[in-house]
Design an enzyme around this catalytic site. Sequence first.
Site, PDB file in Angstrom:
ATOM      1  N   LYS A   1      -2.846 -17.864 -35.156  1.00  0.00           N
ATOM      2  CA  LYS A   1      -2.546 -16.451 -34.838  1.00  0.00           C
ATOM      3  C   LYS A   1      -3.727 -15.804 -34.124  1.00  0.00           C
ATOM      4  CE  LYS A   1      -3.151 -13.236 -38.183  1.00  0.00           C
ATOM      5  NZ  LYS A   1      -4.012 -12.079 -37.882  1.00  0.00           N
ATOM      6  N   ASN A   2      -4.921 -15.926 -34.723  1.00  0.00           N
ATOM      7  CA  ASN A   2      -6.059 -15.179 -34.183  1.00  0.00           C
ATOM      8  C   ASN A   2      -6.579 -15.744 -32.870  1.00  0.00           C
ATOM      9  OD1 ASN A   2      -5.801 -13.386 -36.232  1.00  0.00           O
ATOM     10  ND2 ASN A   2      -7.501 -14.170 -37.460  1.00  0.00           N
TER      11      ASN A   2
ATOM     12  N   ARG B   1     -13.310  -0.851 -40.369  1.00  0.00           N
ATOM     13  CA  ARG B   1     -13.214  -1.669 -39.155  1.00  0.00           C
ATOM     14  C   ARG B   1     -13.311  -0.872 -37.849  1.00  0.00           C
ATOM     15  NH1 ARG B   1      -8.467  -5.956 -39.863  1.00  0.00           N
ATOM     16  NH2 ARG B   1      -9.716  -7.256 -38.516  1.00  0.00           N
TER      17      ARG B   1
ATOM     18  N   ASP C   1     -10.986 -14.857 -44.416  1.00  0.00           N
ATOM     19  CA  ASP C   1      -9.521 -14.933 -44.405  1.00  0.00           C
ATOM     20  C   ASP C   1      -8.972 -15.956 -45.408  1.00  0.00           C
ATOM     21  OD1 ASP C   1      -9.492 -13.005 -42.475  1.00  0.00           O
ATOM     22  OD2 ASP C   1      -9.151 -14.374 -40.798  1.00  0.00           O
TER      23      ASP C   1
ATOM     24  N   ARG D   1       3.391 -11.352 -40.578  1.00  0.00           N
ATOM     25  CA  ARG D   1       2.434 -11.155 -39.484  1.00  0.00           C
ATOM     26  C   ARG D   1       1.659 -12.444 -39.215  1.00  0.00           C
ATOM     27  NH1 ARG D   1      -1.209  -5.934 -39.998  1.00  0.00           N
ATOM     28  NH2 ARG D   1      -1.880  -6.913 -38.063  1.00  0.00           N
TER      29      ARG D   1
HETATM   30  N1  EPU Z   1     -17.153  -4.370 -36.961  1.00  0.00           N
HETATM   31  C1  EPU Z   1     -17.807  -3.208 -36.635  1.00  0.00           C
HETATM   32  N2  EPU Z   1     -17.705  -2.751 -35.356  1.00  0.00           N
HETATM   33  C2  EPU Z   1     -16.976  -3.408 -34.398  1.00  0.00           C
HETATM   34  C3  EPU Z   1     -16.319  -4.609 -34.744  1.00  0.00           C
HETATM   35  C4  EPU Z   1     -16.437  -5.061 -36.037  1.00  0.00           C
HETATM   36  O1  EPU Z   1     -18.461  -2.576 -37.475  1.00  0.00           O
HETATM   37  O2  EPU Z   1     -16.919  -2.927 -33.259  1.00  0.00           O
HETATM   38  C5  EPU Z   1     -17.280  -4.905 -38.339  1.00  0.00           C
HETATM   39  C6  EPU Z   1     -15.938  -5.023 -39.061  1.00  0.00           C
HETATM   40  O3  EPU Z   1     -15.557  -3.798 -39.651  1.00  0.00           O
HETATM   41  C7  EPU Z   1     -16.223  -6.123 -40.056  1.00  0.00           C
HETATM   42  C8  EPU Z   1     -17.199  -7.025 -39.305  1.00  0.00           C
HETATM   43  O4  EPU Z   1     -17.730  -6.229 -38.251  1.00  0.00           O
HETATM   44  O5  EPU Z   1     -16.860  -5.584 -41.180  1.00  0.00           O
HETATM   45  C9  EPU Z   1     -16.602  -8.291 -38.700  1.00  0.00           C
HETATM   46  O6  EPU Z   1     -15.420  -7.952 -37.989  1.00  0.00           O
HETATM   47  P1  EPU Z   1     -14.901  -8.803 -36.731  1.00  0.00           P
HETATM   48  O7  EPU Z   1     -15.040  -7.948 -35.531  1.00  0.00           O
HETATM   49  O8  EPU Z   1     -15.564 -10.131 -36.750  1.00  0.00           O
HETATM   50  O9  EPU Z   1     -13.385  -8.952 -37.105  1.00  0.00           O
HETATM   51  P2  EPU Z   1     -12.121  -8.755 -36.160  1.00  0.00           P
HETATM   52  O10 EPU Z   1     -12.402  -9.332 -34.829  1.00  0.00           O
HETATM   53  O11 EPU Z   1     -11.628  -7.372 -36.252  1.00  0.00           O
HETATM   54  C10 EPU Z   1     -11.080 -11.087 -36.732  1.00  0.00           C
HETATM   55  C11 EPU Z   1      -9.771 -11.571 -37.289  1.00  0.00           C
HETATM   56  C12 EPU Z   1      -9.682 -11.213 -38.763  1.00  0.00           C
HETATM   57  C13 EPU Z   1     -10.855 -11.876 -39.482  1.00  0.00           C
HETATM   58  C14 EPU Z   1     -12.173 -11.427 -38.851  1.00  0.00           C
HETATM   59  C15 EPU Z   1     -13.397 -12.097 -39.446  1.00  0.00           C
HETATM   60  C16 EPU Z   1      -8.322 -11.408 -35.365  1.00  0.00           C
HETATM   61  C17 EPU Z   1      -7.151 -10.770 -34.723  1.00  0.00           C
HETATM   62  N3  EPU Z   1      -8.671 -10.949 -36.554  1.00  0.00           N
HETATM   63  O12 EPU Z   1     -11.076  -9.673 -36.913  1.00  0.00           O
HETATM   64  O13 EPU Z   1      -8.460 -11.768 -39.232  1.00  0.00           O
HETATM   65  O14 EPU Z   1     -10.844 -11.526 -40.843  1.00  0.00           O
HETATM   66  O15 EPU Z   1     -12.167 -11.709 -37.440  1.00  0.00           O
HETATM   67  O16 EPU Z   1     -13.315 -13.470 -39.331  1.00  0.00           O
HETATM   68  O17 EPU Z   1      -8.894 -12.348 -34.829  1.00  0.00           O
HETATM   69  C18 EPU Z   1      -6.583 -11.955 -40.626  1.00  0.00           C
HETATM   70  O18 EPU Z   1      -6.142 -12.816 -39.849  1.00  0.00           O
HETATM   71  O19 EPU Z   1      -6.071 -11.758 -41.773  1.00  0.00           O
HETATM   72  C19 EPU Z   1      -7.727 -11.155 -40.239  1.00  0.00           C
HETATM   73  C20 EPU Z   1      -8.043  -9.992 -40.804  1.00  0.00           C
END
Ligand code: EPU
Length: 422
Positions: A22-23, A123, A308, A400
């Site tokens: 998915k991701n 987030r 995850d 999802r």
């Molecule tokens: N963060 C910030 N600012 C930003 C971006 C992130 O503070 O601009 C923080 C987030 O709040 C979090 C940390 O940085 O505390 C890491 O977040 P990251 O950006 O790595 O996560 P993401 O890209 O929003 C993806 C996956 C998530 C998975 C995380 C961590 C996708 C669509 N989602 O999210 O997947 O948990 O990386 O590995 O790729 C899931 O599939 O259930 C899921 C939540």
Amino acid sequence: MDRIVVRGNGPLNGQIPIAGAKNACLTLMPATLLSEEPLTLTNAPRLSDIATMSALLRSLGTEITSMQDGKVLAMSSHGLDNHKADYDIVRKMRASILVLGPMLAREGHAIVSLPGGCAIGARPVDLHLKAMEALGAEMDLRDGYVHATARGGLKGGKIDFPFVSVGATENALLAASLAKGTTVITNAAREPEIVDLVHCLRRMGAQIEGEGTSTITIQGVDRLGGATHPVVVDRIELGTYMLAPAICGGEVELLGGRIDLIGAFCEKLDAAGISVRESDNGLTVARKNGRTKAVDVTTEPFPGFPTDLQAQMMALLCTADGTSVLEEKIFENRFMHAPELQRMGAHIDVHGGTATVTGVETLKGAPVMATDLRASVSLILAGLAAEGETVVNRVYHLDRGYEHVEDKLSAVGAKIERVHGE
Ligand code: EPU
């Protein structure tokens, strides 16, 4: 609304095919916006999040043909007639922010709704916006939208992330592929989904080095072409189904499973007394004799233990022998499954980002509520280990991220069914 009914189970035996990630798919799909030529993804998962990303891309002017029952997505972004990612779609899924980088790179401007909070924490998207600024974009936040402009196009730059972000690294990669000059990303995410995105961008003609390490260098090109790319295996779906025989006993082969995608998780399974071995078509998991042992887990960016899989691992540890400490280091509010597991008789103490789980002999089935995607599936896993019947409500979260969960689990002998609501 649909519910999933699970009954306490004996050993599971057989094979479970693992879908495309998915991701990975959610970051590969916006790559279509970078090129006038078609991008075709094979091995795409059939999930509602993918349908949401398709709706968002279509709203921008991408044509998408879904083939082979959704496993192949043929996308063409020949002409983009809209540059605004609307709140109504973005609010459904945070990954929508991934259209910002490619739209800005190709069109020089983009308007994307801010995603807002979500169940597992605040987030924010500040790192995504800072990355675009480092490439020369001007950002203006008004009316709940990011208005991004790059007059004369994006320019290569230095992007140094203060901490690892998967999504911000992806947005930076997508944008920098078409920026003029060289971009260096430091403290980049190393997740397999990042590596898969780079492989796809390279097929489209991008010049990128260093994927899978903390420093990625991108030499921007004038244009990108079309490509066909297979989506990498879903390591989180893989880990989730590895836990089913770990919890119920038996032996299950996960088709397409790869240890390099999930090494830290396999180490913890081994410490808990679960056998994982590479087999002809993937990974085979079996529970060794005796009760599962308690293990401590700390979530970290890749190659550490994935956040995850934290909820699902907790479901296993609820019936382990001894006390396990789980530390959640990525998201500040990702223990919402704990009170639901407690309703099933689990002993869990949550203090801030730490959950202490003291294993009990057996869990008891109960009606429970799914609060997010990974929490939902952890309740199903717990239900497989529980005496009696567990009814998991609000399963739209599950749809999802897991395709045909009840079919995949019943094929290896689990007592699970979906009850359709009005
Ligand atoms: N963060 C910030 N600012 C930003 C971006 C992130 O503070 O601009 C923080 C987030 O709040 C979090 C940390 O940085 O505390 C890491 O977040 P990251 O950006 O790595 O996560 P993401 O890209 O929003 C993806 C996956 C998530 C998975 C995380 C961590 C996708 C669509 N989602 O999210 O997947 O948990 O990386 O590995 O790729 C899931 O599939 O259930 C899921 C939540």
